[in-house]
Scaffold this motif. Structure first.
Motif, PDB file in Angstrom:
ATOM      1  N   ARG A  17     -13.036  -8.167   3.011  1.00  0.00           N
ATOM      2  CA  ARG A  17     -13.791  -7.121   2.314  1.00  0.00           C
ATOM      3  C   ARG A  17     -13.142  -6.766   0.983  1.00  0.00           C
ATOM      4  O   ARG A  17     -13.839  -6.422   0.026  1.00  0.00           O
ATOM      5  CB  ARG A  17     -13.957  -5.881   3.194  1.00  0.00           C
ATOM      6  N   ILE A  18     -11.801  -6.853   0.902  1.00  0.00           N
ATOM      7  CA  ILE A  18     -11.131  -6.600  -0.371  1.00  0.00           C
ATOM      8  C   ILE A  18     -11.639  -7.572  -1.429  1.00  0.00           C
ATOM      9  O   ILE A  18     -11.998  -7.182  -2.546  1.00  0.00           O
ATOM     10  CB  ILE A  18      -9.605  -6.718  -0.216  1.00  0.00           C
TER      11      ILE A  18
ATOM     12  N   THR B 248      -5.694   0.096  -3.250  1.00  0.00           N
ATOM     13  CA  THR B 248      -6.292   1.173  -2.450  1.00  0.00           C
ATOM     14  C   THR B 248      -7.788   1.287  -2.724  1.00  0.00           C
ATOM     15  O   THR B 248      -8.600   1.438  -1.793  1.00  0.00           O
ATOM     16  CB  THR B 248      -5.600   2.513  -2.742  1.00  0.00           C
ATOM     17  N   SER B 249      -8.183   1.202  -3.991  1.00  0.00           N
ATOM     18  CA  SER B 249      -9.601   1.246  -4.340  1.00  0.00           C
ATOM     19  C   SER B 249     -10.351   0.082  -3.707  1.00  0.00           C
ATOM     20  O   SER B 249     -11.473   0.242  -3.214  1.00  0.00           O
ATOM     21  CB  SER B 249      -9.771   1.203  -5.865  1.00  0.00           C
TER      22      SER B 249
ATOM     23  N   LEU C 252       0.816  -1.220   0.000  1.00  0.00           N
ATOM     24  CA  LEU C 252       0.000   0.000   0.000  1.00  0.00           C
ATOM     25  C   LEU C 252       0.846   1.266   0.000  1.00  0.00           C
ATOM     26  O   LEU C 252       0.337   2.354  -0.248  1.00  0.00           O
ATOM     27  CB  LEU C 252      -0.945  -0.003   1.204  1.00  0.00           C
ATOM     28  N   ASP C 253       2.143   1.130   0.254  1.00  0.00           N
ATOM     29  CA  ASP C 253       3.073   2.259   0.168  1.00  0.00           C
ATOM     30  C   ASP C 253       4.028   1.972  -0.990  1.00  0.00           C
ATOM     31  O   ASP C 253       5.042   1.301  -0.814  1.00  0.00           O
ATOM     32  CB  ASP C 253       3.858   2.393   1.479  1.00  0.00           C
TER      33      ASP C 253
ATOM     34  N   ASP D 247     -17.494   0.049  -5.830  1.00  0.00           N
ATOM     35  CA  ASP D 247     -17.659   1.169  -6.761  1.00  0.00           C
ATOM     36  C   ASP D 247     -16.315   1.813  -7.088  1.00  0.00           C
ATOM     37  O   ASP D 247     -16.065   2.208  -8.240  1.00  0.00           O
ATOM     38  CB  ASP D 247     -18.597   2.228  -6.182  1.00  0.00           C
ATOM     39  N   ALA D 248     -15.439   1.917  -6.093  1.00  0.00           N
ATOM     40  CA  ALA D 248     -14.113   2.494  -6.329  1.00  0.00           C
ATOM     41  C   ALA D 248     -13.305   1.614  -7.279  1.00  0.00           C
ATOM     42  O   ALA D 248     -12.569   2.115  -8.139  1.00  0.00           O
ATOM     43  CB  ALA D 248     -13.373   2.675  -5.009  1.00  0.00           C
ATOM     44  N   VAL D 249     -13.444   0.292  -7.138  1.00  0.00           N
ATOM     45  CA  VAL D 249     -12.748  -0.627  -8.043  1.00  0.00           C
ATOM     46  C   VAL D 249     -13.313  -0.498  -9.458  1.00  0.00           C
ATOM     47  O   VAL D 249     -12.565  -0.466 -10.437  1.00  0.00           O
ATOM     48  CB  VAL D 249     -12.866  -2.082  -7.546  1.00  0.00           C
ATOM     49  N   VAL D 250     -14.635  -0.402  -9.564  1.00  0.00           N
ATOM     50  CA  VAL D 250     -15.259  -0.221 -10.878  1.00  0.00           C
ATOM     51  C   VAL D 250     -14.742   1.058 -11.527  1.00  0.00           C
ATOM     52  O   VAL D 250     -14.372   1.073 -12.708  1.00  0.00           O
ATOM     53  CB  VAL D 250     -16.795  -0.189 -10.750  1.00  0.00           C
ATOM     54  N   ASP D 251     -14.705   2.137 -10.760  1.00  0.00           N
ATOM     55  CA  ASP D 251     -14.216   3.417 -11.297  1.00  0.00           C
ATOM     56  C   ASP D 251     -12.777   3.272 -11.807  1.00  0.00           C
ATOM     57  O   ASP D 251     -12.429   3.789 -12.871  1.00  0.00           O
ATOM     58  CB  ASP D 251     -14.280   4.505 -10.230  1.00  0.00           C
ATOM     59  N   HIS D 252     -11.950   2.594 -11.029  1.00  0.00           N
ATOM     60  CA  HIS D 252     -10.549   2.401 -11.423  1.00  0.00           C
ATOM     61  C   HIS D 252     -10.456   1.700 -12.771  1.00  0.00           C
ATOM     62  O   HIS D 252      -9.740   2.153 -13.678  1.00  0.00           O
ATOM     63  CB  HIS D 252      -9.813   1.591 -10.353  1.00  0.00           C
TER      64      HIS D 252
END
Length: 346
Positions: free
Chosen positions: A73-74, A295-296, A13-14, A302-307
């Motif tokens: 959850r991921i 990160t998404s 994540l970093d 929804d964040a993964v879809v946007d990515h």
């Protein structure tokens, strides 16, 4: 083992802590621009197939999570996004789930969130050794109702990891036994150091159906293990290999030349849809991303879809601006060697 998986997520994540000192090689190529495409952008067909499933775009959410608690959850977010977009998903290593009984979402419940997704189970090659190897592979596939099994190959990571699996004798035979026994295809995947044409040929002869080259240029697992190391000696050993491996573009091109008909997944440092287009032009059938979507995935489906919608739009425009109506045409698009700033020609 669970602590190790959590450490892995924290480091990945970093990006600065997991950085490689090499590049993917895609920067060495550029497409010839087509100023008169004679196409409708919206009509471009990005569909592909993987392990018997049709994909609406040639994308795989590559393996990135295993035993960590937040993986639950991921994985759900990734599966829901894959279902919405019509792309494939490879889960992280199921070793913890099989050995410790701590599944963290890697159960048949995951399939409920993506009934139509091309879903790939995952075990390390070292887990296939011995009499229990076939049983472990069957359980890994069954526990998530997977369409294929990824066998990940990570000798460098294991060599620099405290307590890693250092005896790799007999693993090719073990992979062959599993490939014969499983009712689903086997996918061989490196984890960031790349597959050579020589090893890919050996794997095909052993019955492996798909190659994920997972080349250098993205996350360096040697760097990740170096960051995790508490002993300065171990850290120094690991970090010396942060630039080790076959760049992704080179691995794709060489494996495709050696194996003209084998399905190839290109992963390892794919930044955007333009890199994806280059990977397909060089010989890939499917393109995978992992760390860049992590990160998404922590936030929401929804964040993964946007990515991935950004990646898909970029890939579609790359097809449009090369005059390619579909992926078959993209594989024939003119691709040139590009001058890279700072490099001096000979």
């Amino acid at each position: 083992m669970v602590r190790r998986k959590n450490d892995h997520l924290d480091v990945v994540l970093d990006p600065a802590r997991a950085a490689t000192t090499t590049t993917t090689g895609f920067e060495h190529y550029r497409f010839e621009h087509c100023a008169l495409p004679e196409l409708s952008l919206d009509a471009i067909d990005l569909s592909a197939r993987l392990v018997g499933r049709r994909l609406r775009a040639p994308l795989l959410v590559s393996s990135m999570t295993g035993g960590a608690l937040r993986a639950s959850r991921i994985n759900i977010h990734l599966m829901e996004a894959a279902q919405a977009l019509g792309i494939a998903l490879g889960v992280g290593s199921q070793r913890v789930a099989l050995e410790a009984g701590v599944d963290h979402g890697l159960t048949r419940e995951l399939r409920r969130h993506g009934p139509d997704v091309a879903l790939l189970a995952n075990l390390g090659a070292a887990q296939l050794r011995g009499d229990q190897g076939i049983e472990a592979a069957l359980r890994a596939v069954d526990m998530i109702q997977a369409d294929a099994l990824i066998v990940h190959l990570n000798p460098l990571q294991e060599a620099v990891q405290a307590g890693g699996d250092r005896d790799w004798r007999g693993l090719l035979d073990a992979i062959a036994r599993v490939a014969r026994a499983l009712p689903v295809p086997v996918v061989a995947k490196e984890v960031g150091a790349g597959l050579s044409a020589r090893v890919a040929r050996q794997l095909v002869e052993a019955g492996v159906a798909v190659m994920d080259v997972a080349g250098a240029g993205g996350t360096s697992w040697a760097a990740v293990e170096g960051e995790r190391a508490r002993d300065p000696h171990d850290r120094a050993v690991a970090l010396a290999f942060s630039g080790w491996g076959i760049p992704t573009a080179e691995a794709v091109r060489e494996v495709r030349q050696a194996l003209p008909t084998i399905p190839i997944i290109a992963s390892g440092g794919i930044r955007d849809g333009v890199d994806a287009a280059k990977a397909i032009r060089l010989g890939a059938d499917i393109v995978g991303q992992a760390a860049s979507v992590l990160t998404s995935a922590l936030h929401s489906s929804d964040a993964v879809v946007d990515h991935f919608q950004v990646i898909i739009e970029q890939l579609r425009i790359a097809c449009f601006c090369t005059g390619s109506a579909d992926l078959a045409a993209l594989r024939q698009a003119p691709l040139r060697l590009a001058a890279v700033p700072g490099e001096v020609g000979g």
